[in-house]
Write a protein that holds these residues in place. Structure first.
Motif, short mmCIF file in Angstrom:
data_model
loop_
_atom_site.label_atom_id
_atom_site.label_comp_id
_atom_site.label_asym_id
_atom_site.label_seq_id
_atom_site.Cartn_x
_atom_site.Cartn_y
_atom_site.Cartn_z
N ASP A 87 0.86 -1.19 0.00
CA ASP A 87 0.00 0.00 0.00
C ASP A 87 0.89 1.24 0.00
O ASP A 87 1.87 1.31 0.74
CB ASP A 87 -0.90 -0.02 1.24
N LEU A 88 0.56 2.21 -0.82
CA LEU A 88 1.39 3.41 -0.93
C LEU A 88 1.56 4.09 0.41
O LEU A 88 2.65 4.58 0.75
CB LEU A 88 0.78 4.38 -1.95
N ARG A 89 0.49 4.14 1.20
CA ARG A 89 0.57 4.80 2.50
C ARG A 89 1.59 4.12 3.41
O ARG A 89 2.35 4.79 4.13
CB ARG A 89 -0.81 4.79 3.18
N ILE A 90 1.65 2.80 3.36
CA ILE A 90 2.59 2.06 4.20
C ILE A 90 4.03 2.28 3.71
O ILE A 90 4.95 2.45 4.50
CB ILE A 90 2.25 0.57 4.21
N LYS A 91 4.21 2.28 2.40
CA LYS A 91 5.55 2.53 1.85
C LYS A 91 6.06 3.90 2.25
O LYS A 91 7.23 4.07 2.62
CB LYS A 91 5.52 2.41 0.33
N VAL A 92 5.17 4.90 2.18
CA VAL A 92 5.58 6.26 2.56
C VAL A 92 5.90 6.33 4.05
O VAL A 92 6.89 6.95 4.46
CB VAL A 92 4.48 7.27 2.18
N LYS A 93 5.08 5.69 4.86
CA LYS A 93 5.32 5.69 6.30
C LYS A 93 6.67 5.03 6.63
O LYS A 93 7.42 5.52 7.47
CB LYS A 93 4.19 4.98 7.03
N ALA A 94 6.96 3.91 5.99
CA ALA A 94 8.23 3.22 6.22
C ALA A 94 9.39 4.10 5.80
O ALA A 94 10.41 4.20 6.51
CB ALA A 94 8.26 1.90 5.47
N SER A 95 9.26 4.76 4.67
CA SER A 95 10.33 5.65 4.20
C SER A 95 10.53 6.82 5.15
O SER A 95 11.67 7.21 5.44
CB SER A 95 9.99 6.17 2.79
N MET A 96 9.43 7.40 5.62
CA MET A 96 9.53 8.53 6.55
C MET A 96 10.20 8.13 7.86
O MET A 96 11.01 8.86 8.41
CB MET A 96 8.15 9.12 6.83
N LEU A 97 9.85 6.94 8.34
CA LEU A 97 10.41 6.47 9.61
C LEU A 97 11.92 6.26 9.49
O LEU A 97 12.69 6.67 10.35
CB LEU A 97 9.71 5.19 10.05
N LEU A 98 12.34 5.64 8.40
CA LEU A 98 13.77 5.45 8.19
C LEU A 98 14.48 6.79 7.98
O LEU A 98 15.60 6.99 8.44
CB LEU A 98 14.01 4.54 6.99
N ALA A 99 13.80 7.70 7.29
CA ALA A 99 14.40 9.02 7.06
C ALA A 99 14.60 9.76 8.37
O ALA A 99 15.59 10.50 8.54
CB ALA A 99 13.52 9.84 6.12
N SER A 100 13.69 9.59 9.31
CA SER A 100 13.85 10.27 10.60
C SER A 100 15.10 9.78 11.32
O SER A 100 15.84 10.57 11.91
CB SER A 100 12.60 10.06 11.47
N MET A 101 15.35 8.47 11.27
CA MET A 101 16.55 7.93 11.90
C MET A 101 17.80 8.42 11.19
O MET A 101 18.81 8.77 11.81
CB MET A 101 16.50 6.39 11.88
N HIS A 102 17.73 8.45 9.87
CA HIS A 102 18.85 8.93 9.07
C HIS A 102 19.19 10.37 9.41
O HIS A 102 20.35 10.72 9.64
CB HIS A 102 18.49 8.80 7.59
N GLN A 103 18.16 11.21 9.47
CA GLN A 103 18.40 12.62 9.76
C GLN A 103 18.90 12.82 11.20
O GLN A 103 19.68 13.74 11.46
CB GLN A 103 17.13 13.43 9.51
N GLY A 104 18.45 11.98 12.11
CA GLY A 104 18.94 12.07 13.47
C GLY A 104 20.44 11.84 13.54
O GLY A 104 21.18 12.60 14.19
N LEU A 105 20.91 10.81 12.86
CA LEU A 105 22.35 10.53 12.83
C LEU A 105 23.10 11.64 12.10
O LEU A 105 24.17 12.06 12.53
CB LEU A 105 22.60 9.18 12.16
N ARG A 106 22.55 12.08 10.99
CA ARG A 106 23.19 13.17 10.24
C ARG A 106 23.32 14.42 11.11
O ARG A 106 24.36 15.08 11.11
CB ARG A 106 22.37 13.50 9.00
N HIS A 107 22.26 14.73 11.82
CA HIS A 107 22.26 15.91 12.67
C HIS A 107 23.37 15.82 13.72
O HIS A 107 24.06 16.80 14.00
CB HIS A 107 20.90 16.06 13.36
N TYR A 108 23.54 14.63 14.27
CA TYR A 108 24.55 14.46 15.32
C TYR A 108 25.97 14.56 14.75
O TYR A 108 26.81 15.27 15.30
CB TYR A 108 24.35 13.11 15.99
N VAL A 109 26.24 13.87 13.66
CA VAL A 109 27.61 13.83 13.15
C VAL A 109 28.01 15.14 12.47
O VAL A 109 29.21 15.41 12.33
CB VAL A 109 27.81 12.66 12.16
N CYS A 110 27.05 15.95 12.07
CA CYS A 110 27.37 17.20 11.37
C CYS A 110 27.58 18.38 12.32
O CYS A 110 27.83 19.50 11.86
CB CYS A 110 26.28 17.54 10.35
#
Length: 214
Positions: A161-184
């Motif tokens: 389902d498109l909604r689930i794919k978007v939610k999964a992508s957003m959740l992973l993106a949040s973790m990615h940005q958290g790490l990026r924010h810390y290391v930068c």
């Protein structure tokens, strides 16, 4: 008689028994740890495949069976954390709000301290090494589908389902940005600890994943 008995016996295969998939995964992770250590110490250009193989205690030809390039050797270190996070979300009680999982970061803090530091070092390297950043992007992309299955089961929707794919992508993106924010952060800049940064990012992503669609 003796020859007939000998012929009836199954032939023995020489060589070592085949490796299990779990052992192959362990070897990949061992290679990844060795590679990132060398990348951090010597730089990507200053590190050879032969050096990675030697540090991992394997032959160079064996390394090539597992990875197509030296940059790809870093992938399992990133995938390990993504897989661990997906398993954690899957095991979170369905009667509790998903955002509450952000306050329990055992999936993150229980990891090997050495491995965790190497992940941080690797994220720093991706800022200056486009080929390593491509490895991260590939790991991130590969992690979307398994997480979509987990979220779909929790929310009662199919994983495609498109909604689930978007939610999964957003959740992973949040973790990615958290790490990026810390290391930068600039050297000496004050801010949240690594664990608190991940917790804050996870809370945003988890809340968005479970929120009803507008």
């Amino acid at each position: 008689m003796g020859e007939e008995q000998h012929a009836a016996q199954p032939a023995r295969r020489g060589g070592r028994p085949p490796l299990t998939e779990s052992r192959k995964d362990e070897i990949r992770l061992e290679i990844a740890i060795a590679a990132v250590r060398l990348f951090t110490e010597q730089g990507l250009d200053g590190t050879s495949v032969a050096q990675i193989a030697d540090a991992a205690g394997i032959a160079t030809r064996t390394l090539w069976r597992y990875f197509p390039s030296k940059e790809a050797c870093a992938g399992p270190l990133l995938s390990f954390g993504l897989d661990r996070f997906t398993s954690y979300v899957r095991d979170w009680p369905t009667d509790l709000p998903l955002a509450g999982a952000a306050d329990d970061t055992r999936w993150f803090s229980d990891a090997s301290p050495t491995r965790l530091l190497l992940v941080i070092d690797l994220f720093r390297l991706t800022q200056a090494e486009p080929t390593l950043d491509q490895v991260w992007i590939r790991c991130y992309s590969d992690a979307v589908a398994p997480l979509a299955v987990v979220l779909g089961e929790r929310l009662g929707l199919p994983a495609d389902d498109l909604r689930i794919k978007v939610k999964a992508s957003m959740l992973l993106a949040s973790m990615h940005q958290g790490l990026r924010h810390y290391v930068c952060r600039a050297p000496g800049e004050h801010g949240l600890s690594l664990e608190d940064t991940i917790r804050a990012a996870a809370r945003i992503g988890l809340a968005a994943a479970e929120a009803p669609e507008l």
